[in-house]
Write a protein that holds these residues in place. Structure first.
Motif, PDB file in Angstrom:
ATOM      1  N   GLY A  47      41.069 107.291 116.915  1.00 50.19           N
ATOM      2  CA  GLY A  47      40.238 107.541 118.086  1.00 50.19           C
ATOM      3  C   GLY A  47      40.988 107.203 119.343  1.00 50.19           C
ATOM      4  O   GLY A  47      41.558 106.119 119.485  1.00 50.19           O
ATOM      5  N   ARG A  48      41.051 108.170 120.256  1.00 49.11           N
ATOM      6  CA  ARG A  48      41.792 107.971 121.497  1.00 49.11           C
ATOM      7  C   ARG A  48      41.174 108.884 122.541  1.00 49.11           C
ATOM      8  O   ARG A  48      40.528 109.867 122.224  1.00 49.11           O
ATOM      9  CB  ARG A  48      43.265 108.303 121.269  1.00 49.11           C
ATOM     10  N   PRO A  49      41.397 108.552 123.834  1.00 50.69           N
ATOM     11  CA  PRO A  49      40.892 109.442 124.880  1.00 50.69           C
ATOM     12  C   PRO A  49      41.862 110.604 125.087  1.00 50.69           C
ATOM     13  O   PRO A  49      42.967 110.601 124.553  1.00 50.69           O
ATOM     14  CB  PRO A  49      40.893 108.533 126.109  1.00 50.69           C
ATOM     15  N   HIS A  60      39.986 100.343 121.400  1.00 52.75           N
ATOM     16  CA  HIS A  60      40.978 101.387 121.660  1.00 52.75           C
ATOM     17  C   HIS A  60      40.393 102.548 122.432  1.00 52.75           C
ATOM     18  O   HIS A  60      41.063 103.561 122.633  1.00 52.75           O
ATOM     19  CB  HIS A  60      41.587 101.877 120.342  1.00 52.75           C
ATOM     20  N   ILE A  61      39.139 102.428 122.863  1.00 51.64           N
ATOM     21  CA  ILE A  61      38.532 103.535 123.604  1.00 51.64           C
ATOM     22  C   ILE A  61      37.897 103.065 124.916  1.00 51.64           C
ATOM     23  O   ILE A  61      37.823 103.815 125.867  1.00 51.64           O
ATOM     24  CB  ILE A  61      37.524 104.314 122.708  1.00 51.64           C
TER      25      ILE A  61
END
Lengths: 410, 443
Positions: free
Chosen positions: B73-75, B30-31
């Protein structure tokens, strides 16, 4: 930064609009900095030359650091001689036709990251008008996309006018801007550490995607700002993307000594004095000399012909006078002569240089192609190629600093 | 006979809630940028209007502790969209951005920069929030009372639009004097490729609908039955006239999930499997705790509902979750409805939560799903959908390969992009037409 290894000079370039010289906008289409092609081709050129990093300048008036007087730039002069609040993206005569566009440097770096492989991408970002949380997540994202090539060139505005851009929020008085910047940097750095490297566990049988023991509220509460944390973005590949600070007076020198991975110092007459004072301040801040990479700032007008270079410099200066109080000291000549000049200055406590091409379209190719050859011929640079490294590794910094919150670090 | 209405489609990168099944063997990072690139390029290959990112500016917590069950968690949205601009050519790039914790100058500069860097593909899903929990990550904290969130939103939008026009109209100078936004200075971007990036608005409340009718190019809404959609659609489009706008100037796009199978029966089996993966035992207890607002950790998710009723007095247990906030607002009625359903069908806690939350919007063979999607649009229940795959990053692959061609065969979805910008994809006026409209309205 004791015993800089001058035989292997670190090489950086500042990309600012169409060039660092105030007349650059007259020599080029002044709207090109609004196109992505301008930036990706310039960054590709620096990769061709094997340079370590580019800084991407931010121009609008509220972000500028307040152009300082000659000696003051390196911290010798008193306050109060500043060149006022003249917006830097306007020509001195206020001619609207000469307006330069300034795209957001962080997003330019993000746009360039997937189409570059080796060069460090270091946007200028101001402190007083930005949110530490967003600065931290944007730079962490840049570090993820670029696989460890992100950095932050910290801009501390000394102009009174910064507040009108963020109203009704107020900003600190000018005298407190460096104190606020220290808090901003501390909050950003803590957020980068707020996820331990192995916080994502993906333990399906236990239904746990992350381990909350490896995620940390940073609980930063300073005089000027507070941030709870943790970040929403996992720890960047470098752990800590580099933080760079340009020296322009005693407060900036203190800030750099305490917080910077990279310090930019004007390559002027007081270069040696400034690097010595910085070394003392680094020691006084309890840090090791090798934790700060010192790069000398030098403006360049290049040509393969000595006479042509000095003629070009004279023409540029005649078209729009350089700002001797704020622009870095300038060199005009051939790439070979520049290489000689750099090697002479390299003994003055610096690890390398950040060159400011006067006109990007003309001077950057000569830096990337000819200057690097001249430095290689003198044994001051390795030939390009080789393993892809993170920016921290290429600068000789600890490639992956320990996390302040990890059990082993406590 | 008039030609069939054209469908708009967008791809939502899977979010940080239980819709996203990270335990699926096909689930990726996811990143890593490669995951974002995969989904964006899949959506572009399928000629979608835009790629969409949600926003969450504080890590979710439940009962005072960081939430572990779901993807986290993400950008940063604008940063990753700028990177995606380098590996895509036509698809729109839309970020969800709250007007409460961003500053108008910074946002106008960054979104305008994204529009320049992508040659006119930037989009903004505007949300208004009032959430001290998220505010703790920002300079001003939880400064904004709930009832002032649209006041801030309106001034934010007006000032951002003023900035985008400053270069052409006023030699870059701008000044905006409001109660929530008070800014002046110079704006350093020349006119944007889109003039004004497409802006949609998320929020179904009356205030949200009115705000959208006045300012937005679209609405991101909740998916529902066709008849509910038709009512919503007529209501929102009916509000446009008082702002001098035409119905086609605002697109209505519900967020929707889907499960595809070779046959309808197989798709329903798969859909149930997905829902079981989305609602584990701990998830079921957590949902119930959000609704009941009590510690229910001692209850067995495979046992019956608790005897006790929801606690409306205590501090909310779940923070940073829009779903939880909605549940809490409607707690008593919802709890009664859930209890009735559990008793009627003799459902355990987990079975009940699987039934009551997260049911996929579209389930079936590609044929069935294509027909259902088209039926909604032709019935004027919406103008298209923002699709939310449940697996990262390959969750849209089958839809792109098998459903989109069926829509194209029916002549209701483009086979190629008609223009270069996101406004073009959405059928909105371009910069010149838009400037003329503005001038006409002002006079």
């Amino acid at each position: 930064m004791t015993d800089p290894s001058w035989r292997q000079l670190t090489l950086a370039v500042s990309l600012s609009g169409v060039g660092s010289h105030p007349a650059a906008r007259l020599a080029a289409d002044s709207l090109t900095p609004a196109t992505w092609q301008h930036w990706t081709s310039a960054i590709a050129e620096t990769e061709r030359g094997g340079l370590e990093l580019v800084t991407l300048a931010d121009g609008p008036p509220q972000r500028a650091s307040g152009r300082a007087t000659d000696g003051q730039r390196n911290g010798n002069a008193s306050d109060g001689q500043r060149n006022g609040d003249r917006p830097q993206h306007r020509a001195a005569d206020g001619d609207d036709a000469a307006r330069l566009p300034w795209l957001d440097p962080t997003l330019i770096a993000c746009r360039a990251a997937p189409v570059s492989v080796a060069v460090g991408l270091v946007p200028e970002i101001p402190t007083v008008t930005t949110e530490p949380f967003l600065v931290s997540t944007q730079l962490a994202t840049l570090d993820h996309v670029s696989r460890g090539r992100a950095g932050w060139s910290v801009i501390v505005s000394e102009q009174k006018s910064g507040g009108e851009y963020v109203g009704p929020r107020s900003v600190p008085p000018v005298a407190d801007r460096y104190a606020e910047a220290a808090e901003h940097i501390e909050a950003v750095r803590r957020l980068w550490d707020s996820w331990e490297d192995d916080a994502e566990i993906r333990d399906a049988p236990a239904n746990r995607f992350v381990d909350r023991e490896r995620l940390h509220h940073i609980d930063y509460a300073g005089r000027w700002l507070s941030v709870k944390g943790p970040s929403i973005t996992p720890r960047p590949p470098q752990g800590q993307p580099i933080v760079a600070i340009t020296l322009r007076g005693q407060p900036s020198l203190q800030l750099a000594a305490a917080h910077a991975d990279v310090a930019f110092v004007a390559a002027g007459p007081d270069l040696l004095d400034t690097t010595r004072r910085l070394a003392d301040a680094v020691a006084a801040a309890g840090r090791e000399p090798e934790q700060v990479v010192v790069l000398a700032d030098l403006g360049v007008v290049l040509s393969d012909d000595e006479g042509a270079a000095t003629d070009r410099a004279a023409r540029l200066d005649a078209a729009a006078p350089r700002d001797d109080t704020g622009d870095p000291p300038a060199f005009a000549g051939t790439p070979a002569a520049l290489a000689q000049h750099m090697l002479q200055l390299a003994g003055h406590g610096v690890h390398g240089f950040r060159l400011h091409p006067a006109v990007i379209g003309e001077d950057l190719p000569l830096i990337a192609r000819r200057l690097t050859e001249e430095l290689q011929a003198r044994g001051a640079r390795h030939a390009g190629g080789g393993r892809l490294l993170s920016l921290r590794a290429r600068l000789g910094l600890d490639p992956h600093p320990a996390n302040r919150y990890a059990a082993g670090a406590r | 006979m008039s030609p069939p209405r054209q469908i708009h489609l967008a791809a939502h990168f899977p979010g940080v809630n239980n819709t996203t099944v990270w335990s699926d063997p096909a689930a990726g990072s996811h990143i890593d940028f490669s995951s974002f690139e995969h989904l964006a390029r899949t959506a572009e290959r399928a000629k979608f209007d835009f790629f969409f990112l949600a926003e969450g500016l504080r890590m979710r917590e439940h009962a005072g502790r960081l939430h572990e069950l779901d993807v986290a968690g993400r950008p940063d949205s604008l940063a990753i969209l700028a990177s995606l601009a380098a590996v895509t050519e036509r698809i729109g790039l839309m970020a969800t951005i709250t007007t409460t914790y961003h500053d108008p100058y910074e946002l106008a500069r960054q979104l305008g920069t994204l529009d320049h860097l992508s040659d006119g593909r930037a989009g903004w899903n505007l949300v208004t929030s009032s959430d001290p929990f998220t505010g703790a990550n920002f300079r001003r904290g939880g400064y904004l009372p709930y009832d002032q969130r649209y006041e801030r939103g309106e001034q934010f939008v007006e000032s951002v639009q003023l900035l985008w026009e400053a270069w052409a109209q006023n030699g870059s100078r701008f000044r905006y004097d409001g109660t929530q936004v008070r800014i002046a200075g110079e704006f350093p971007l020349p006119p944007l490729p889109q003039g004004r990036p497409a802006m949609i608005q998320a929020g179904d409340s009356d205030a949200g609908r009115e705000f959208a009718a006045r300012y937005a190019d679209g609405i991101f809404t909740r998916h529902g039955r066709i008849e509910d959609g038709v009512r919503f659609y007529a209501d929102v489009k009916g509000r446009l006239e008082r702002y001098g706008r035409q119905p086609h100037e605002l697109v209505i796009l519900p967020g929707s999930t889907f499960t595809l199978g070779d046959t309808d029966a197989q798709a329903h089996e798969l859909a149930l499997e997905v829902r079981r993966a989305q609602v584990s035992g701990p998830h079921a207890i957590m949902f119930l705790e959000q609704l009941w607002n009590r510690d229910l950790s001692s209850y067995d998710p495979d046992g019956p509902l608790p005897e006790v009723e929801p606690d409306l007095t205590a501090q909310a247990r779940a923070e940073g979750s829009a779903q939880a906030r909605t549940l809490q607002r409607e707690a008593i009625e919802t709890a009664a409805r859930w209890r009735a359903r559990a008793e009627a069908d003799n459902l355990s806690i987990r079975e009940l939560v699987i039934e009551m939350t997260g049911r996929q919007s579209f389930i079936g063979s590609p044929q069935t799903v294509a027909e259902a999607i088209n039926a909604h649009v032709q019935a004027h229940a919406c103008d298209g959908f923002i699709l939310i795959p449940h697996v990262t990053p390959g969750g849209l692959d089958r839809f792109a390969d098998e459903v989109v061609p069926l829509l194209q065969e029916r002549g209701v979805f483009r086979t190629d992009y008609a223009g270069p910008t996101l406004r073009d994809h959405l059928g909105l006026a371009g910069p010149r037409q838009w400037a003329r409209l503005q001038a006409a309205r002002a006079s």
